[in-house]
Design an enzyme around this catalytic site. Sequence first.
Site, PDB file in Angstrom:
ATOM      1  N   LYS A  36       0.825  -1.207   0.000  1.00 40.03           N
ATOM      2  CA  LYS A  36       0.000   0.000   0.000  1.00 40.03           C
ATOM      3  C   LYS A  36       0.860   1.259   0.000  1.00 40.03           C
ATOM      4  CE  LYS A  36      -2.202  -1.135   3.745  1.00 40.03           C
ATOM      5  NZ  LYS A  36      -1.590  -2.460   3.928  1.00 40.03           N
ATOM      6  N   THR A  37       1.828   1.273   0.907  1.00 42.65           N
ATOM      7  CA  THR A  37       2.668   2.462   1.008  1.00 42.65           C
ATOM      8  C   THR A  37       3.473   2.633  -0.280  1.00 42.65           C
ATOM      9  OG1 THR A  37       2.760   2.190   3.391  1.00 42.65           O
ATOM     10  CG2 THR A  37       4.433   3.589   2.407  1.00 42.65           C
ATOM     11  N   ASP A 221      -1.994   7.850   3.757  1.00 47.16           N
ATOM     12  CA  ASP A 221      -1.575   6.491   4.132  1.00 47.16           C
ATOM     13  C   ASP A 221      -2.221   6.141   5.479  1.00 47.16           C
ATOM     14  OD1 ASP A 221      -0.298   4.058   4.081  1.00 47.16           O
ATOM     15  OD2 ASP A 221       1.737   4.838   4.316  1.00 47.16           O
ATOM     16  N   GLU A 222      -2.370   4.867   5.778  1.00 46.60           N
ATOM     17  CA  GLU A 222      -2.927   4.415   7.061  1.00 46.60           C
ATOM     18  C   GLU A 222      -4.276   5.081   7.335  1.00 46.60           C
ATOM     19  OE1 GLU A 222      -1.345   2.094   8.764  1.00 46.60           O
ATOM     20  OE2 GLU A 222       0.808   2.293   8.375  1.00 46.60           O
ATOM     21  N   GLN A 252      -5.938  -3.239  10.522  1.00 51.35           N
ATOM     22  CA  GLN A 252      -4.823  -2.631  11.244  1.00 51.35           C
ATOM     23  C   GLN A 252      -5.247  -1.348  11.950  1.00 51.35           C
ATOM     24  OE1 GLN A 252      -0.757  -2.923   9.471  1.00 51.35           O
ATOM     25  NE2 GLN A 252      -1.889  -3.493   7.648  1.00 51.35           N
ATOM     26  N   ARG A 612       4.730  -7.507  11.076  1.00 54.91           N
ATOM     27  CA  ARG A 612       5.965  -6.713  10.900  1.00 54.91           C
ATOM     28  C   ARG A 612       7.127  -7.604  10.504  1.00 54.91           C
ATOM     29  NH1 ARG A 612       3.801  -3.045   9.266  1.00 54.91           N
ATOM     30  NH2 ARG A 612       2.006  -4.374   9.504  1.00 54.91           N
TER      31      ARG A 612
HETATM   32  P1  ATP Z   1       1.558  -2.156   5.960  1.00 50.34           P
HETATM   33  O1  ATP Z   1       0.127  -2.607   5.909  1.00 50.34           O
HETATM   34  O2  ATP Z   1       2.310  -2.902   6.977  1.00 50.34           O
HETATM   35  O3  ATP Z   1       1.694  -0.675   6.031  1.00 50.34           O
HETATM   36  P2  ATP Z   1       1.996  -1.980   3.121  1.00 50.34           P
HETATM   37  O4  ATP Z   1       0.793  -2.578   2.495  1.00 50.34           O
HETATM   38  O5  ATP Z   1       2.095  -0.516   3.176  1.00 50.34           O
HETATM   39  O6  ATP Z   1       2.207  -2.630   4.552  1.00 50.34           O
HETATM   40  P3  ATP Z   1       4.582  -1.858   1.927  1.00 50.34           P
HETATM   41  O7  ATP Z   1       5.319  -1.452   3.145  1.00 50.34           O
HETATM   42  O8  ATP Z   1       4.322  -0.844   0.883  1.00 50.34           O
HETATM   43  O9  ATP Z   1       3.230  -2.590   2.352  1.00 50.34           O
HETATM   44  O10 ATP Z   1       5.300  -3.095   1.232  1.00 50.34           O
HETATM   45  C1  ATP Z   1       5.732  -4.224   1.996  1.00 50.34           C
HETATM   46  C2  ATP Z   1       7.034  -4.758   1.430  1.00 50.34           C
HETATM   47  O11 ATP Z   1       6.803  -5.388   0.171  1.00 50.34           O
HETATM   48  C3  ATP Z   1       8.050  -3.683   1.180  1.00 50.34           C
HETATM   49  O12 ATP Z   1       9.315  -4.177   1.500  1.00 50.34           O
HETATM   50  C4  ATP Z   1       7.908  -3.424  -0.294  1.00 50.34           C
HETATM   51  O13 ATP Z   1       9.077  -2.888  -0.851  1.00 50.34           O
HETATM   52  C5  ATP Z   1       7.609  -4.797  -0.830  1.00 50.34           C
HETATM   53  N1  ATP Z   1       6.830  -4.792  -2.090  1.00 50.34           N
HETATM   54  C6  ATP Z   1       5.624  -4.247  -2.294  1.00 50.34           C
HETATM   55  N2  ATP Z   1       5.203  -4.452  -3.558  1.00 50.34           N
HETATM   56  C7  ATP Z   1       6.153  -5.165  -4.182  1.00 50.34           C
HETATM   57  C8  ATP Z   1       6.305  -5.698  -5.505  1.00 50.34           C
HETATM   58  N3  ATP Z   1       5.375  -5.545  -6.437  1.00 50.34           N
HETATM   59  N4  ATP Z   1       7.434  -6.370  -5.765  1.00 50.34           N
HETATM   60  C9  ATP Z   1       8.377  -6.556  -4.828  1.00 50.34           C
HETATM   61  N5  ATP Z   1       8.298  -6.086  -3.584  1.00 50.34           N
HETATM   62  C10 ATP Z   1       7.198  -5.391  -3.246  1.00 50.34           C
HETATM   63 MG    MG Z   2       2.234   0.817   4.793  1.00 44.93          MG
END
Ligand code: ATP
Ligand code: MG
Length: 735
Positions: A36-37, A221-222, A252, A612
């Site tokens: 997402k981020t 975000d969040e 979350q 995490r």
């Molecule tokens: P959270 O809910 O914990 O905030 P999130 O959904 O924001 O998580 P991110 O932090 O953006 O997730 O991504 C999680 C991990 O996966 C990061 O290390 C990111 O670089 C990696 N990632 C995300 N998308 C891809 C992709 N398409 N290919 C490879 N790695 C990815």
């Molecule tokens: Mg995130």
Amino acid sequence: MDDVSPLLDDLNPAQREAVSAPLGNMLVLAGAGSGKTRVLVHRIAWLLQVEQLSPYAILAVTFTNKAAREMRTRLEALLGLSLRNMWVGTFHSIAHRLLRTHWQDARLPQHFQIIDSDDQLRLVKRLLKDHHIDDERYPPRQVQYFISGCKEEGLRPQQVQTHGDVYLGQMVELYEHYQLTCERGGLVDFGELLLRSLELLRDNPRLLAHYRERFAHLLVDEFQDTNTLQYAWLKLLAGDRAGMTVVGDDDQSIYGWRGARVENIRRFEQEFAGTRTVRLEQNYRSTSAILDAANALIDHNAGRMGKELWTAGAKGEPISVYAGFNDLDEARFIVDTIGERVSEGHTRREIAILYRSNAQSRVLEETLIRQGVPYRIYGGQRFYERLEIKNALAYSRLLLNREDDASLERVINVPARGIGTRTVEILRDRARLSNVSLWQALHDSLSDGSLKGRAANAVQAFANLIERLDNDTAGMALHEIIAHVNEASGLIEHHRSEKGEKGQARVENLEELVNAARAFTQGSAFDDQEAGEGVAALGLFLSEAALNAGDHEADEFEDCVQLMTLHSAKGLEFPVVFIAGVEEGLFPHKMSMEEPGRLEEERRLCYVGVTRAMRKLYLSYAELRRLHGKETFQRPSRFLRELPEELLEEVRLRGQISRPMTAARPTRGLSMQTSVSPGNDAPSLALGQRVSHPLFGEGVILNAEGEGERARVQVSFEDEGDKWLVLGFAKLTPL
Ligand code: ATP
Ligand code: MG
């Protein structure tokens, strides 16, 4: 679209769809670690590069200042341009920026100051005293909570409905007094930042029109953790135009206790016209063992929006569960295991220890210190919250604004200069009666002679000191001002004369503040044109300090193990994660166990913790824990039972591993790692062992330290309580 492909290259199809969606409203709803981020960052890059929006037209809201900085850096790397004047920050820092720019329209003094929750509490305590209100009936924290709660709901005192309720009426009156005091001193608390900036926009149609026009796209975000006020603020700014991207995960949502409304994410689709919803289902963060555990856990919650989450990653190691005999033993296990992991090649910063309550950190910290493992508390006692720093900043605040009562009270007798509490009370009464600031009251009392003798001299000396500091620092650069204030206020001398390491550390912290000020003017944190000189810079620096104190900073330079509460771990990821204190009453926290809603929030917090971890997760609990000054027998958390057994392995000491474990039944960890022996022939004893002593009777060994002749054990005797005994002398018989 070839030239833009790098922006979409390392994204999966769903992520691509989100990043490249047409301008309009979009909700990205997805589980932990699904990117997402990452989508948010790429979306901004897309808006700039493909949709040709100016950086000026973007407003992005992150959860911490650190996250904002990271986002900016990653964007600059992606796009190869400087984005200094793009608005990326937390709700608080963005609101602050608005108020700073439009202080007149917001009816604030130019150098208004931000107070954190500590200052807020102090202010409330003083009000209760001034108005002779019983602080047992109206506990200061409750009053503070009430005031913040009102602000989070967007309510001013006159808008709170009391329905004739006397108690509530008193609360509202206190809120009113509080607000008046803040207004007079030019003080703004965290809730006020948001409420004030909301009112600023709402009540100034021209301003609102300007910002609506300016910000073509808002990104958040969040989103699941926005509160009513933040939601209203976003809605106001968005207006009717469709131009908002929000990302979040209802599973979350962990700030309900602080007013966050998970409904905000649930109703987004209805409230924002034409919302496109994108779901991301692939998790890129964790092994499948970790992810399966997280999915199974969160499945115990009802009323979820429902999401799928899978990973293409390997199964990975099972989740290790350790039952410590007591909290100390748990800490030893964690620190020893960290040692092993580091010797296998992990850096320390890849390892995090998460816990439910701040108080848990002490034992962990002591164990880390004893074993010489560098660590950092992320979001704990932060630099800007330390006593000496707050004192130094209070002096600086007084230079900018003599009417700042909270600061004046903080330092009027620090270092001690013979102004007693009695004198301060006289000043306070006077200030209240004539409805003026303490500074004014102080001058009035000096000029009409109502303060006499030694007290008058001491107060006069303090007033002179402040004026002198002000004069002497005119024309100085920011860091020179800070250095001068440190010295001339007597603070450095004061701490230098304190005994031991504590005083030394405080002096070092004060010196570090000068460094911080220097770094600040060198412009890392603010736009060039804003940083300014001298007094203006001081004002900004003080605000930044207050914002930082509310943030979760970690030093990026030293290789340290990361300690933090589960709450502050949101959005982060670490290869190796320990969650400590997985016990009923601690996690889930006992305050939340009666209410189903709160229990579900605890479970979401656990879900956040588990997700995490990238490669390895350890869960631990102690069977005996010192809580609020007494030893309590603890039961393993229900959350352990909610994890599929086949994903867990129980860790026994001395490298033994057995599986599976039954988390429902506490196993008494008698095979303790630490057994102590006084040497030669005396019996060797283990933690948890029952012993008898000729004088004290029977008890259990809680703790042990040292070796050989100096080995000591702590025994909890049934009748005599806890005692430390030297093994060589005490005649302990194992039972
Ligand atoms: P959270 O809910 O914990 O905030 P999130 O959904 O924001 O998580 P991110 O932090 O953006 O997730 O991504 C999680 C991990 O996966 C990061 O290390 C990111 O670089 C990696 N990632 C995300 N998308 C891809 C992709 N398409 N290919 C490879 N790695 C990815
Ligand atoms: Mg995130």
